[in-house]
Design a protein around this motif. Structure first.
Motif, short mmCIF file in Angstrom:
data_model
loop_
_atom_site.label_atom_id
_atom_site.label_comp_id
_atom_site.label_asym_id
_atom_site.label_seq_id
_atom_site.Cartn_x
_atom_site.Cartn_y
_atom_site.Cartn_z
N ILE A 129 5.99 0.80 4.49
CA ILE A 129 5.86 -0.64 4.27
C ILE A 129 7.01 -1.40 4.94
O ILE A 129 7.05 -2.63 4.91
N ALA B 258 -5.23 1.30 4.76
CA ALA B 258 -4.19 0.47 4.17
C ALA B 258 -4.54 -1.01 4.29
O ALA B 258 -4.25 -1.80 3.39
N LEU B 259 -5.20 -1.39 5.40
CA LEU B 259 -5.63 -2.78 5.54
C LEU B 259 -6.64 -3.15 4.47
O LEU B 259 -6.65 -4.28 3.97
N ASN C 160 0.65 -2.78 11.81
CA ASN C 160 1.46 -1.67 11.29
C ASN C 160 0.66 -0.69 10.44
O ASN C 160 1.21 0.34 10.05
N PHE C 161 -0.58 -1.02 10.13
CA PHE C 161 -1.31 -0.24 9.12
C PHE C 161 -2.59 0.35 9.68
O PHE C 161 -3.30 -0.29 10.46
N PRO D 201 0.83 -1.19 0.00
CA PRO D 201 0.00 0.00 0.00
C PRO D 201 0.87 1.25 0.00
O PRO D 201 2.10 1.18 0.15
N TYR E 22 9.30 3.22 1.80
CA TYR E 22 8.11 3.26 0.95
C TYR E 22 8.41 2.49 -0.33
O TYR E 22 9.56 2.22 -0.66
#
Length: 409
Positions: free
Chosen positions: A178, A354-355, A349-350, A174, A188
């Protein structure tokens, strides 16, 4: 650039990663004044290059810090313990970062701890452990790209899990962070929000990083000032010095150490590795030029798979930053770091948007674990930042690396 009637060669890596010198009457017109030279109303001081905690909370436009994944990570941090010998990823992060004082009195900070169930927690403020040069300059495609975004001190807390099974179909990365470099700066992928190529279309500082519209300093490509960027592990301020160090590393048959880790737990290595033919060299990506679009993946065209990684002789899967050496220059090669996850990343982490891109959920984090985050509840809407006073600076640019605004419902 002036119109000379002749095709202009693209700028070198030195020009792309550091502001090129310019001369009046030379081939380039003098650029606009740098961001630091801008003055506020009445000739006041320029805006600070470094912002306050978390990028000045009043101007923080990212998702609230109370989403379930973050809350679960905070709880895990409370029960974490010091890193032991560990694998190569944990060893790379075991050196606690206390960077030099840089502009605005802010220094880079990064601390890693081991999660109780085996993952590694990384907490950082996102400020690099070196003072970047100004990133006013030209992009690799020759476009004038003044990046007016300052670096803001963030409050990052990420988890690097133990890698899970490798997926037959990778998960496209995403937008936004990342992975995390060993100095606590996010990694990224290659894209901008408009699906452009950030490495080609945007300018970078002398260490090949830059901040986005949320003041998040980050890397899209091989960061030459990060620990592990060369066999000497030193800050290399010029492409020629880095090229010489990489050539020496290849002569000595020394594969690159990790420069970071992805959010699926796999290490992100520097560009030198042991190829399947037994030769230590710069590993080649398997992406080839595609007319009218980004480079396309062609299996077997290089050493690496579609995620820009491969399984080593020791059975460990690793991603690689990809570059080429041309004389005294270091040329980044698409997709630069990694464009997709080879294993499922840790959902904590998101943020939620983003998920959704990844097709994951917070419930997938450590199934059955007593610290599994609760079902997602929408947090209350956050307030819009106060209206800024107009100043004589270039328009603040969201350089495309950040995801869309966090939805409030």
């Amino acid at each position: 650039r002036e119109q000379t009637g002749m095709a202009q060669a693209p700028p070198s890596y030195a020009e792309a990663c550091a502001p090129p010198p310019y001369e009046s009457g030379g081939a380039r017109a003098p650029p606009p004044p740098p961001y630091e030279a801008a003055r506020g109303p009445g000739g006041g001081p320029p805006p600070p290059r470094y912002a306050g905690p978390r990028g000045n909370v009043g101007d923080h436009r990212g998702p609230p810090l109370n989403h379930p994944g973050r809350l679960a990570l905070e709880k895990a941090w409370t029960g974490s313990k010091a890193i032991g010998a560990g694998d190569e990823v944990e060893r790379a992060f075991s050196v606690e970062v206390r960077g030099p004082v840089v502009l605005g009195g802010v220094r880079g900070r990064m601390t890693a701890r081991r999660e109780l169930d085996g993952g590694m927690l990384v907490r950082s403020n996102g400020v690099p452990d070196y003072e970047p040069s100004s990133w006013v300059g030209y992009s690799r495609s020759g476009r004038w790209d003044p990046n007016p975004n300052p670096i803001g001190e963030q409050d990052y807390l990420f988890v690097v899990p133990k890698p899970g099974p490798r997926l037959e179909t990778p998960l496209p990365a995403p937008l936004g962070p990342i992975g995390i470099a060993v100095n606590g700066v996010p990694l990224y992928d290659y894209r901008t929000s408009g699906s452009g190529d950030a490495v080609m279309d945007e300018s970078f500082d002398s260490c090949c990083g830059h901040p986005d519209g949320r003041r998040r300093y980050h890397y899209h490509q091989f960061p030459r000032c990060v620990r592990g960027a060369a066999s000497l592990g030193q800050q290399l301020a010029t492409p020629s010095a880095l090229a010489a160090a990489l050539a020496d590393q290849i002569r000595r048959r020394l594969p690159s150490p990790p420069i970071g880790a992805a959010f699926d737990g796999h290490p992100v290595m520097g560009p030198v590795g042991l190829a399947r033919d037994g030769v230590v060299r710069l590993l080649r990506p398997s992406y080839v030029a595609s007319p009218g679009g980004p480079p396309a993946y062609v299996p077997g065209a290089g050493d690496l798979d579609e995620c820009n990684g491969m399984v080593g002789a020791d059975g460990v899967y690793r991603y690689y930053a990809t570059v080429a050496l041309e004389a005294d220059d270091v040329i980044p090669l698409f997709p630069y770091l990694f464009p997709a996850f080879r294993s499922a990343p840790d959902p904590r982490n998101f943020p939620p948007h983003a998920l959704r891109q990844l097709g994951l959920s917070y419930a997938a984090a450590r199934p059955g674990h007593p610290d599994r985050p609760p079902p997602y509840q929408h947090p209350p809407p956050y307030e819009a930042p106060p209206t800024a006073v107009a100043v004589a600076t270039p328009a603040r640019r969201d350089d495309g690396d950040e995801p869309p605004p966090y939805p409030s419902s």
